[in-house]
Design an enzyme around this catalytic site. Structure first.
Site, PDB file in Angstrom:
ATOM      1  N   ASP A  55       0.689  -1.072  -0.013  1.00  0.00           N
ATOM      2  CA  ASP A  55      -0.150   0.052   0.037  1.00  0.00           C
ATOM      3  C   ASP A  55       0.829   1.086  -0.030  1.00  0.00           C
ATOM      4  O   ASP A  55       1.877   1.430   0.699  1.00  0.00           O
ATOM      5  CB  ASP A  55      -0.789   0.009   1.450  1.00  0.00           C
ATOM      6  N   ASN A  63      -2.410  13.048  -3.496  1.00  0.00           N
ATOM      7  CA  ASN A  63      -3.353  13.771  -4.342  1.00  0.00           C
ATOM      8  C   ASN A  63      -3.815  15.076  -3.942  1.00  0.00           C
ATOM      9  O   ASN A  63      -4.088  15.913  -4.781  1.00  0.00           O
ATOM     10  CB  ASN A  63      -4.384  12.605  -4.264  1.00  0.00           C
ATOM     11  N   ASP A  72      -1.506   9.526 -10.094  1.00  0.00           N
ATOM     12  CA  ASP A  72      -1.426   8.425 -11.005  1.00  0.00           C
ATOM     13  C   ASP A  72       0.249   8.385 -11.424  1.00  0.00           C
ATOM     14  O   ASP A  72       0.330   6.981 -11.510  1.00  0.00           O
ATOM     15  CB  ASP A  72      -1.976   9.219 -12.469  1.00  0.00           C
ATOM     16  N   GLU A  97      -4.790   2.528  -4.053  1.00  0.00           N
ATOM     17  CA  GLU A  97      -3.418   2.335  -4.091  1.00  0.00           C
ATOM     18  C   GLU A  97      -2.767   1.189  -3.414  1.00  0.00           C
ATOM     19  O   GLU A  97      -1.817   1.165  -2.951  1.00  0.00           O
ATOM     20  CB  GLU A  97      -2.882   3.686  -3.238  1.00  0.00           C
TER      21      GLU A  97
END
Length: 196
Positions: A55, A63, A72, A97
Site C-alpha cells: 500500500d 493527491n 497517477d 493505492e
C-alpha cells in the site's frame, strides 16, 4: 468479395475481443493485471505460497497536495517496481493505492528479504514534480527534464504486509486477509516497513 468481407469481419471481431479482454483483466493505469485476474489466480493456487499486500503510504496527501495526475504517476512508479520484483512473484492491482504480489511455491522466509529490498528501492527513488508557478509545467505534473531547477523532489513510500499458507491459513482468502492484517500492522507501526 464475400471472402474479403468475412475476413474483415473476423479481424474486427478479434480486435474487439482483445480490447474487451484487456479492459476486463488489465488495470489501465498501472498496466498490471487487475483484481479479476488475481481472483482467478488465487483459485488455482496449490501447495506453498506467500502473498504480499503493498500500500502506498499517505497517498491521499499526495493527491491533495500535488493533484491526481501526480497521484497517477506515483501509482505507475510503484507498479513499475512491483513488476520487477522477481523470485517468481506476480504483481496485481488490488484497488486504489493497494497492490498484491503472489509468490507460488515460496515460503515467507524466502520472500521477506525481497520485500524489504522492494521497499527500499521505492523509498530511495526521488520523483520530480514541477511547481504550479513554473511556466513550463502547464498544470503541474511530473517533470520530464531531470535538469529542471524548478522541480521539487518527493519520496514515495510503501508499507508491505506478508503472509504464507500454513495449517491455520489454509485458503488464499485467509492468506490475503492475514497479509492485509500484517499491512495494517506495518502502517500502525510507523509506515514504510515490511510486516508479517
Amino acid at each position: 468479395m464475400f471472402v474479403w468481407l468475412t475476413a474483415a469481419g473476423v479481424i474486427v471481431t478479434v480486435a474487439v475481443l482483445q480490447d474487451s479482454y484487456g479492459l476486463a483483466f488489465r488495470d489501465e493505469l498501472s498496466g498490471l493485471p487487475g483484481r479479476r485476474v488475481l481472483n482467478e489466480r488465487l483459485m488455482g493456487l496449490e501447495g506453498n505460497y506467500t502473498i504480499a499486500m503493498v500500500d502506498v503510504d499517505h497517498f491521499k496527501a499526495v493527491n491533495d497536495t500535488w493533484g491526481h495526475d501526480v497521484g497517477d504517476q506515483v501509482l505507475k512508479l510503484v507498479a513499475s517496481r512491483l513488476r520487477r520484483v522477481g523470485g517468481g512473484g506476480k504483481a496485481y492491482r488490488y484497488g486504489g493505492e493497494e497492490f498484491t504480489i503472489v509468490f507460488p511455491g515460496k515460503r515467507m522466509r524466502e520472500i521477506l528479504p525481497r520485500m524489504e529490498a522492494l521497499r527500499k528501492d521505492i523509498d530511495t527513488y526521488r520523483m520530480q514534480i514541477r511547481t504550479a508557478d513554473d511556466p513550463r509545467s502547464g498544470q503541474g505534473g511530473p517533470v520530464r527534464d531531470a535538469a529542471d531547477a524548478a522541480a521539487i523532489l518527493i519520496s514515495v513510500r510503501v508499507s508491505i504486509g506478508v503472509a504464507e499458507k500454513n495449517v491455520r491459513l489454509a485458503t488464499p482468502h485467509a492468506v490475503i486477509k492475514a497479509a492485509d492484517e500484517a499491512l495494517y500492522r506495518a502502517k500502525t507501526a510507523g509506515r514504510n516497513r515490511v510486516s508479517r
